[in-house]
Scaffold this motif. Structure first.
Motif, PDB file in Angstrom:
ATOM      1  N   UNK A  14      57.878  40.339  32.548  1.00 54.67           N
ATOM      2  CA  UNK A  14      57.716  40.943  31.597  1.00 54.67           C
ATOM      3  C   UNK A  14      58.919  41.672  31.004  1.00 54.67           C
ATOM      4  N   UNK A  15      59.561  40.791  32.045  1.00 55.80           N
ATOM      5  CA  UNK A  15      61.617  41.973  31.781  1.00 55.80           C
ATOM      6  C   UNK A  15      62.445  40.919  31.143  1.00 55.80           C
ATOM      7  N   UNK A  16      61.402  39.713  31.342  1.00 55.99           N
ATOM      8  CA  UNK A  16      62.416  38.137  30.817  1.00 55.99           C
ATOM      9  C   UNK A  16      63.476  37.790  31.596  1.00 55.99           C
ATOM     10  N   UNK A  32      42.870  29.431  37.292  1.00 54.62           N
ATOM     11  CA  UNK A  32      41.426  29.208  38.147  1.00 54.62           C
ATOM     12  C   UNK A  32      40.999  30.771  37.389  1.00 54.62           C
ATOM     13  N   UNK A  33      39.955  30.343  38.362  1.00 55.11           N
ATOM     14  CA  UNK A  33      39.135  31.321  37.922  1.00 55.11           C
ATOM     15  C   UNK A  33      38.412  32.717  38.034  1.00 55.11           C
ATOM     16  N   UNK A  34      38.947  32.526  39.575  1.00 61.98           N
ATOM     17  CA  UNK A  34      38.954  34.067  40.382  1.00 61.98           C
ATOM     18  C   UNK A  34      40.816  34.360  40.222  1.00 61.98           C
ATOM     19  N   UNK A  35      40.656  35.578  39.050  1.00 60.88           N
ATOM     20  CA  UNK A  35      41.325  36.741  39.021  1.00 60.88           C
ATOM     21  C   UNK A  35      41.259  37.683  39.234  1.00 60.88           C
ATOM     22  N   UNK A  42      46.281  39.373  31.515  1.00 56.93           N
ATOM     23  CA  UNK A  42      47.155  38.859  31.896  1.00 56.93           C
ATOM     24  C   UNK A  42      46.737  37.266  31.177  1.00 56.93           C
ATOM     25  N   UNK A  43      44.930  36.813  31.714  1.00 61.54           N
ATOM     26  CA  UNK A  43      44.201  35.470  31.618  1.00 61.54           C
ATOM     27  C   UNK A  43      44.278  35.081  30.931  1.00 61.54           C
TER      28      UNK A  43
END
Length: 160
Positions: A14-16, A32-35, A42-43
């Motif tokens: 986010x800060x670059x 991945x499936x489980x976040x 963010x997905x």
């Protein structure tokens, strides 16, 4: 433990400040499936990056080179027509400059023309006369600037 690492990587992203390797790690993590629920926002972002990376442009682009050569020949033809026009226009015109048979009449016409030129030059010289006043004002301004700089030097020495 992995969640903390991902959160620090997200903060750097986010800060670059993230590197390409760290961004690749984030992409792998979010595909991945489980976040965790708090990282679900963010997905879609990283899923879009993955889909966008796999897109391929397959349409054929038509390349046209013919108009350039036609345009070149049209411009050459236009130049030739102009040159011929200038060449043949000189032969048809007579070079009569309006000469006078009577020398006194010629003298009167010349003096009339010179008087008109003199009058216009005098009008121009009258407007240039104002520049002398501008030059005086500029000289006075320069004198005041020198006086001010000398005064500032004196006051600076007194303060020290």
């Amino acid at each position: 433990m992995e969640s903390n690492k991902i959160e620090t990587l997200l903060e750097k992203y986010d800060n670059g400040e993230s590197t390409l390797a760290e961004e690749q790690e984030l992409k792998r993590y979010f595909t991945k499936e489980n976040v965790p629920e708090h990282l679900d926002v963010y997905k879609p972002l990283f899923a879009y990056f993955k889909v966008n990376q796999e897109e391929v442009f397959t349409k054929q682009l038509p390349l046209k080179t013919q108009p350039k050569s036609v345009l070149k020949w049209i411009s050459i033809a236009a130049a030739v027509v102009l040159l011929l026009g200038f060449y043949f226009s000189d032969f048809n015109e007579s070079q009569d400059l309006g000469t006078f048979e009577d020398p006194e009449l010629a003298y009167l016409e010349v003096t009339k023309s010179l008087e008109m030129i003199s009058e216009k030059l005098n009008q121009g010289a009258a407007t240039v006369g104002y520049l002398e006043a501008v030059n005086k004002g500029t000289a006075t301004l320069n004198y005041l600037n020198e006086l001010e700089s000398a005064t500032q030097i004196i006051f600076k020495k007194q303060k020290q």
